[in-house]
Design a protein around this motif. Sequence first.
Motif: not given
Length: 506
Positions: A412-417
Amino acid sequence: MSDDDIRRPTRAQGGPLALQDHDLATACAKIIGADNVLTEETARDGYAHDRLPYANFRAREGARVGTLPGLVLRPRTTDEVAHLVSVAAKADHPVIAYGSGSGVLGGIIPLGGEMTLDMQRMDQILEIDTENNLVRVEAGMNGGAFEEALNAKGYTSGHLPQSLTISTVGGWAACRGGGQESSRYGKIENIVVGLKAVLPDGRVLEIRPLPKRATGPSILDLIVGSEGTLAVITELTLRIWKLPEAEEALVFALPTRQAALALAKRIMQTGLHPRIVRLYDEKETKGRTEGMDAFAARPVMANVVLAGEAPIVAAEAAVVREFAAEVDAVETESTPFDAWRAHRYISITKQWLDKGYYNDTIEVTVNWTQAAALYDTIAAQVAELHEDAHFSAHWSHVYPEGVCQYMTLRLPPMDQSKALPIHARMWEIATGETLAHGGSIAHHHGSGLFRGAWMDGEHGVGMDILRRIKAAIDPQNLFNPGKLGFPPRAGAVDPYRDRHADVANV
């Protein structure tokens, strides 16, 4: 043209064209005309990556996986390609052949300002040979336009990938692609019978289209699948088939994945020639069969399409129905198959990417003996990575000895880090387990940049042979360096530098 017209360029990482690249552009313009030498940054940016999901993840953050191409060149003939390659060799400037950027493994991503050869002006059918059922076509022709032109004459190429309308015929051969009807017509390496290609020294290789040979190792097979690392394909001769006069589509609900795999195996090992076989796991079946009662108790779907002359189609359909009954399958209406066919050339990955998800697909092959275990092992390990990690699969290319497992993995959408390391681990699991189960890491997407790390595991000692062939044919490492597990050139960027960096601050 003298050597004075060509100077060694710098490897632009992006931004305005380097002064030395202007000199190279001038030399190339003498061959193909200034209008076909793209130097503006905005124009070159369109060739900086293909549909590699990882590259698209980074592009959402305004970052590149590789670099801009130093120049983009648009040749029209094989002779022009040969002259441009000779110029590049004298300048020691690497070259990447580009179809239309539909690949998903980063095969056309520049790593050090390479010069891109856009082949799309080479877009004509040169001859349709109805006596031998062959077609001669330029490598840059769009796949959809190619198939449409053949259909108008009563023929099909037999090669119908999901990317049909956004890919080129040359790209199919370069990545050793496979279409959705491969169980009947074969993959592209079974369809290509001849070609022309330009070698790194500027010579033109021509392989005549003959039925079979026993004259040593196949040069054709060396070029098909080499992804522009050994040669730039400019022209192809392919088999073609008359459009089938009859067709019957069968849709079955089955109790388990194992039953579906057993059905497909029986069909292929009996010697039937289905046009399409598509098996879906429970997740992918559910999304396609809402409201259909048959799938409540039998949650796995199989689509089998028979084609050819009417009596043969009827006979094969009767045999398939018998086989289906033996694995407790129930035939249903064809609505799910009809819906798939209506949208068969639309990418699902892009729809998820546009919503901010991290969606990727991985297609591998495995023998029948390991197919069920491979699915179960990968599914279990992916589920442990993240509570919302998605894993599903279908099997849409089937053969007497085994099957292609086409997997969808999604976060799901989340921070790329956080997302990029998990995405990397998904690939490690899917690819590592495929090798551990005796399978191949790629069926039809090719290897490009992204699968390079696993090429030694795939080929073993064979990879040493391929590296020696590459070094012999291309001692300058001029053609598409850093792909297929071959080494990059000095000064190339690390395409995976952001997996462990603070990608929140690009």
